[in-house]
Design an enzyme around this catalytic site. Structure first.
Site, PDB file in Angstrom:
ATOM      1  N   CYS A 134     -17.413 -11.170 -48.072  1.00 23.78           N
ATOM      2  CA  CYS A 134     -17.506  -9.865 -47.406  1.00 23.78           C
ATOM      3  C   CYS A 134     -18.615  -9.901 -46.364  1.00 23.78           C
ATOM      4  O   CYS A 134     -19.804  -9.870 -46.705  1.00 23.78           O
ATOM      5  CB  CYS A 134     -17.791  -8.781 -48.445  1.00 23.78           C
ATOM      6  SG  CYS A 134     -18.087  -7.166 -47.716  1.00 23.78           S
ATOM      7  N   CYS A 137     -20.781  -6.659 -46.189  1.00 24.92           N
ATOM      8  CA  CYS A 137     -21.732  -6.511 -47.295  1.00 24.92           C
ATOM      9  C   CYS A 137     -22.909  -7.475 -47.139  1.00 24.92           C
ATOM     10  O   CYS A 137     -24.053  -7.098 -47.332  1.00 24.92           O
ATOM     11  CB  CYS A 137     -21.072  -6.796 -48.647  1.00 24.92           C
ATOM     12  SG  CYS A 137     -19.402  -6.193 -48.813  1.00 24.92           S
ATOM     13  N   ASP A 138     -22.629  -8.730 -46.821  1.00 25.84           N
ATOM     14  CA  ASP A 138     -23.671  -9.766 -46.916  1.00 25.84           C
ATOM     15  C   ASP A 138     -24.160 -10.306 -45.573  1.00 25.84           C
ATOM     16  O   ASP A 138     -25.209 -10.944 -45.521  1.00 25.84           O
ATOM     17  CB  ASP A 138     -23.145 -10.938 -47.765  1.00 25.84           C
ATOM     18  CG  ASP A 138     -22.798 -10.474 -49.174  1.00 25.84           C
ATOM     19  OD1 ASP A 138     -23.530  -9.615 -49.690  1.00 25.84           O
ATOM     20  OD2 ASP A 138     -21.804 -10.955 -49.746  1.00 25.84           O
TER      21      ASP A 138
END
Ligand code: NAP
Length: 311
Positions: A134, A137-138
């Site tokens: 992701c 997200c990261d």
């Protein structure tokens, strides 16, 4: 026979939330079962820019929140639980869940799909410590760092473009000599000066100690393997449909559930909508449309069972 709910929807991604909204608005007593937060794959989209009606990009999590709120405003109920089994006796379905059994006249399965893994050495060990599925997200953890993107589809191209806003050291590898992705997304990657594309490349190993430090890649044209320093690896190589509840339903070669045009599976009253369904194009707008169709057909069935059908 009395049931707990007219309709139960399992999975609260775009398909499930759209189905819930249509069901509640049609005055059905509808329950949505979701094991985590509502939103499905949209939760990991940074900028959603191709959903009709949103001329400016919208954050995927904000979009999911709008879908959920809309369904709740019409009266859909939600239960946080995992569905563990599904059986049908006569016209009634029983869903066993972590919060107890629920009976219903019809079920819409919209459990979506999960990220496919590479299955190479180091992938599991460094998951969460440099390996990610992701970018939204990261990606921010690796601002300005060297990142590798693996994959050649829409997701890989979309996410590589997102990561290229965070770093000018994005390398993208794909096992073939051209992208599978839609041309517009592929062109965006190919023309991005922050992304270096290496076709005919596969990732063989991910290495490091406390955190990810390097990768071993192979150029499949030359057969040459080489190690290169890397800070993060983002894997986008497709998805695996979540169909564990229905092992016996007919599926296509990819394991996606086959339905008719009403989204109804081989089992009458059991519908499938969204990313777990066999379809030529997996998009949020398609999933939302499939959810609406599934609810429309389910409501006709429910009316017939209740003796309220419009003949
Ligand atoms: P996908 O279209 O199935 O593409 C997966 C890619 O990963 C393919 O290029 C495939 O290579 C490669 N791959 C598969 N297994 C691999 C392995 N073991 N090692 C290396 N490479 C591997 O999956 P996706 O990109 O996740 O997209 C899924 C669906 O979501 C699609 O229907 C897509 O249209 C949709 N989507 C749309 C958007 C958008 O419209 N903005 C964004 C994201 C996703 P091959 O080409 O060789 O098979």
């Amino acid at each position: 026979m009395q049931v707990d709910k007219d309709l139960v929807i399992i999975g609260a991604g775009a398909a499930g939330l759209s189905a819930a909204q249509y069901a509640a608005r049609a005055n059905l007593d509808v329950l949505v079962i979701e094991q985590m937060a509502a939103g499905g794959q949209s939760l990991i989209i940074g900028d959603l820019e191709n959903y009709p009606g949103f001329p400016e990009p919208i954050n995927g999590a904000d979009f999911a929140q709008l879908l959920e709120t809309q369904a709740k405003n019409f009266g859909a109920e939600f239960l946080i639980a995992s569905a563990t089994s599904l059986k049908k006796e006569g016209e009634i379905f029983t869903i066993e869940t972590s919060k107890g059994p629920i009976t219903t006249y019809a079920v819409i399965l919209s459990t979506g799909a999960q990220h496919r893994k590479l299955g190479i050495p180091g992938e599991k060990e460094f998951s969460g410590r440099g390996v990610s599925y992701c970018a939204t997200c990261d990606g921010p953890f690796f601002k300005g760092k060297k990142m590798l993107v693996v994959g050649g589809g829409d997701a890989a191209c979309d996410e590589a473009s997102f990561l290229a806003n965070l770093s000018d050291q994005v390398i993208m590898i794909h096992r073939r000599d051209r992208f599978r992705a839609q041309k517009s997304l592929a062109d965006r990657v190919l023309h991005n000066p922050n992304i270096e594309v290496r076709f005919n490349h596969v990732l063989k190993e991910i290495k490091g100690s406390m955190k990810l430090e390097s990768v071993v890649m192979e150029n499949t044209e030359t057969g040459e393997s080489y190690e290169e320093e890397m800070d993060a690896v983002f894997v986008f190589i497709g998805s695996i449909p979540q169909t564990q509840l229905v092992p016996d339903l007919p599926k296509d070669e990819g394991g996606y559930i086959i339905t008719d045009q009403c989204m109804e599976t081989e089992v009458k009253g059991l519908y499938a909508a969204g990313d777990l369904r066999a379809t030529p194009f997996r998009q949020l707008v398609v999933a939302a449309g499939e959810g609406a169709v599934a609810t429309h057909c389910a409501s006709q069935r429910i009316d017939a069972i209740k003796g309220q059908a419009y003949e």
